[in-house]
Design a protein around this motif. Structure first.
Motif, short mmCIF file in Angstrom:
data_model
loop_
_atom_site.label_atom_id
_atom_site.label_comp_id
_atom_site.label_asym_id
_atom_site.label_seq_id
_atom_site.Cartn_x
_atom_site.Cartn_y
_atom_site.Cartn_z
N GLY A 246 0.80 -1.21 0.00
CA GLY A 246 0.00 0.00 0.00
C GLY A 246 0.84 1.27 0.00
N CYS A 247 2.15 1.11 0.10
CA CYS A 247 3.07 2.26 0.08
C CYS A 247 3.51 2.51 -1.37
CB CYS A 247 4.29 1.96 0.96
SG CYS A 247 3.87 1.76 2.70
N ASP A 248 4.25 3.58 -1.56
CA ASP A 248 4.71 3.93 -2.90
C ASP A 248 5.69 2.89 -3.45
OD1 ASP A 248 3.47 6.67 -3.33
OD2 ASP A 248 4.43 6.89 -1.37
N THR A 249 6.57 2.41 -2.60
CA THR A 249 7.56 1.41 -2.99
C THR A 249 7.91 0.61 -1.74
OG1 THR A 249 8.52 2.86 -4.67
CG2 THR A 249 9.90 1.07 -3.92
N TRP A 250 8.33 -0.63 -1.96
CA TRP A 250 8.78 -1.42 -0.82
C TRP A 250 9.94 -2.30 -1.23
CZ3 TRP A 250 7.67 -6.86 0.21
CH2 TRP A 250 6.96 -7.51 -0.81
N ARG A 251 10.73 -2.65 -0.24
CA ARG A 251 11.86 -3.55 -0.43
C ARG A 251 11.89 -4.52 0.75
NH1 ARG A 251 11.56 -1.33 -4.60
NH2 ARG A 251 13.19 -0.40 -5.87
N ILE A 252 12.57 -5.63 0.53
CA ILE A 252 12.73 -6.65 1.56
C ILE A 252 14.14 -6.55 2.13
CG2 ILE A 252 12.78 -9.14 2.01
CD1 ILE A 252 10.79 -9.33 -0.46
N LEU A 253 14.26 -6.62 3.45
CA LEU A 253 15.56 -6.70 4.11
C LEU A 253 15.85 -8.17 4.38
CD1 LEU A 253 15.29 -3.79 6.71
CD2 LEU A 253 16.47 -3.79 4.50
N SER A 254 16.90 -8.68 3.77
CA SER A 254 17.27 -10.08 3.88
C SER A 254 18.65 -10.19 4.51
CB SER A 254 17.29 -10.71 2.47
OG SER A 254 18.04 -11.90 2.45
N ALA A 255 18.80 -11.09 5.48
CA ALA A 255 20.10 -11.31 6.10
C ALA A 255 21.10 -11.85 5.08
CB ALA A 255 19.97 -12.28 7.28
N GLU A 256 20.62 -12.60 4.12
CA GLU A 256 21.48 -13.21 3.09
C GLU A 256 21.79 -12.25 1.94
OE1 GLU A 256 23.60 -16.28 1.06
OE2 GLU A 256 22.80 -16.31 3.09
N HIS A 257 20.79 -11.48 1.52
CA HIS A 257 20.91 -10.69 0.29
C HIS A 257 20.87 -9.18 0.48
CE1 HIS A 257 20.57 -14.38 -2.03
NE2 HIS A 257 19.50 -14.70 -1.30
N GLY A 258 20.69 -8.69 1.68
CA GLY A 258 20.62 -7.25 1.90
C GLY A 258 19.27 -6.69 1.48
N VAL A 259 19.28 -5.65 0.65
CA VAL A 259 18.05 -5.04 0.15
C VAL A 259 17.63 -5.76 -1.12
CG1 VAL A 259 16.99 -2.91 -0.70
CG2 VAL A 259 18.73 -2.80 1.09
N VAL A 260 16.39 -6.26 -1.11
CA VAL A 260 15.92 -7.07 -2.24
C VAL A 260 14.65 -6.46 -2.82
CG1 VAL A 260 15.11 -9.37 -2.94
CG2 VAL A 260 16.85 -9.15 -1.15
N HIS A 261 14.64 -6.26 -4.12
CA HIS A 261 13.42 -5.84 -4.82
C HIS A 261 12.45 -7.02 -4.77
CE1 HIS A 261 10.65 -4.75 -7.99
NE2 HIS A 261 11.11 -3.50 -7.91
N ASP B 35 22.86 0.41 -0.75
CA ASP B 35 21.76 0.12 -1.68
C ASP B 35 20.59 1.08 -1.48
OD1 ASP B 35 23.17 -1.97 -2.80
OD2 ASP B 35 22.10 -3.53 -1.70
N LEU B 36 20.33 1.48 -0.24
CA LEU B 36 19.19 2.33 0.05
C LEU B 36 19.41 3.81 -0.29
CD1 LEU B 36 17.88 0.98 3.48
CD2 LEU B 36 16.80 0.75 1.23
N ARG B 37 20.63 4.29 -0.11
CA ARG B 37 20.88 5.72 -0.29
C ARG B 37 20.33 6.29 -1.59
NH1 ARG B 37 25.42 4.77 2.17
NH2 ARG B 37 25.43 5.46 4.30
N PRO B 38 20.53 5.65 -2.74
CA PRO B 38 19.99 6.21 -3.99
C PRO B 38 18.46 6.30 -3.99
CG PRO B 38 21.62 4.52 -4.48
CD PRO B 38 21.36 4.47 -3.00
N LEU B 39 17.79 5.43 -3.26
CA LEU B 39 16.33 5.44 -3.18
C LEU B 39 15.79 6.53 -2.27
CD1 LEU B 39 15.48 1.65 -2.68
CD2 LEU B 39 15.00 3.02 -4.69
N LEU B 40 16.51 6.79 -1.20
CA LEU B 40 15.98 7.62 -0.12
C LEU B 40 15.64 9.04 -0.55
CD1 LEU B 40 18.19 6.40 2.85
CD2 LEU B 40 15.83 5.76 2.29
#
Length: 149
Positions: free
Chosen positions: A39-54, A84-89
């Motif tokens: 329901g938000c504009d964009t979302w990402r998953i935080l994964s211990a294995e992969h970091g920020v995941v689309h 990974d997050l900085r360019p999105l923020l």
């Protein structure tokens, strides 16, 4: 209008086969976080294995949890996640973190410095309270979110 990025903690319960990240995690808890985040504009998953995941990224099942990481590995994870997050923020007015302390703590200081507003609605809540919050709150409902200070 506020633009919101939701960060959703992954889950330990996973499908047995390679699939899109948004469908890899099978717990009811993850499903509720995903539903809220969608329901938000964009979302990402935080994964211990992969970091920020689309959410559309295809992943193999894995078993890494944040609790498995040493302090040094958790610090490296946090550095990679923030890179990974900085360019999105810059495109968002707020970030809502739907993840436990083990995911939030390593990035909290840097995230608060990089994002205009950071919300962590799970702070101090047990799992059942987090589930209630997800069921009772419409994304992004400013009246029920408090900035993490």
């Amino acid at each position: 209008m506020t633009k919101t990025l939701a960060l959703v903690g992954c889950g330990s319960e996973k499908r047995d086969t390679r699939t899109e990240a948004k469908s890899l995690y099978t717990s009811t808890y993850f499903a509720k976080k995903r539903q809220w985040a969608e329901g938000c504009d964009t979302w990402r998953i935080l994964s211990a294995e992969h970091g920020v995941v689309h959410p559309a990224t295809v992943l193999e099942p894995y078993d890494t949890a944040m609790a498995d990481l040493s302090n040094e590995q958790a610090n490296e994870w946090a550095t990679d996640v923030m890179a990974d997050l900085r360019p999105l923020l810059s495109s968002f007015d707020e970030v809502v973190v739907l993840a436990g302390r083990d995911y939030f703590d390593p990035i909290s200081d840097e995230l608060r410095q990089a994002a205009p507003t950071v919300q962590w609605p799970f702070q101090g809540k047990r799992l059942f309270e987090q589930m209630e919050w997800l069921e009772q709150t419409s994304p992004p409902d400013q009246s029920t979110l408090e900035s993490f200070e």
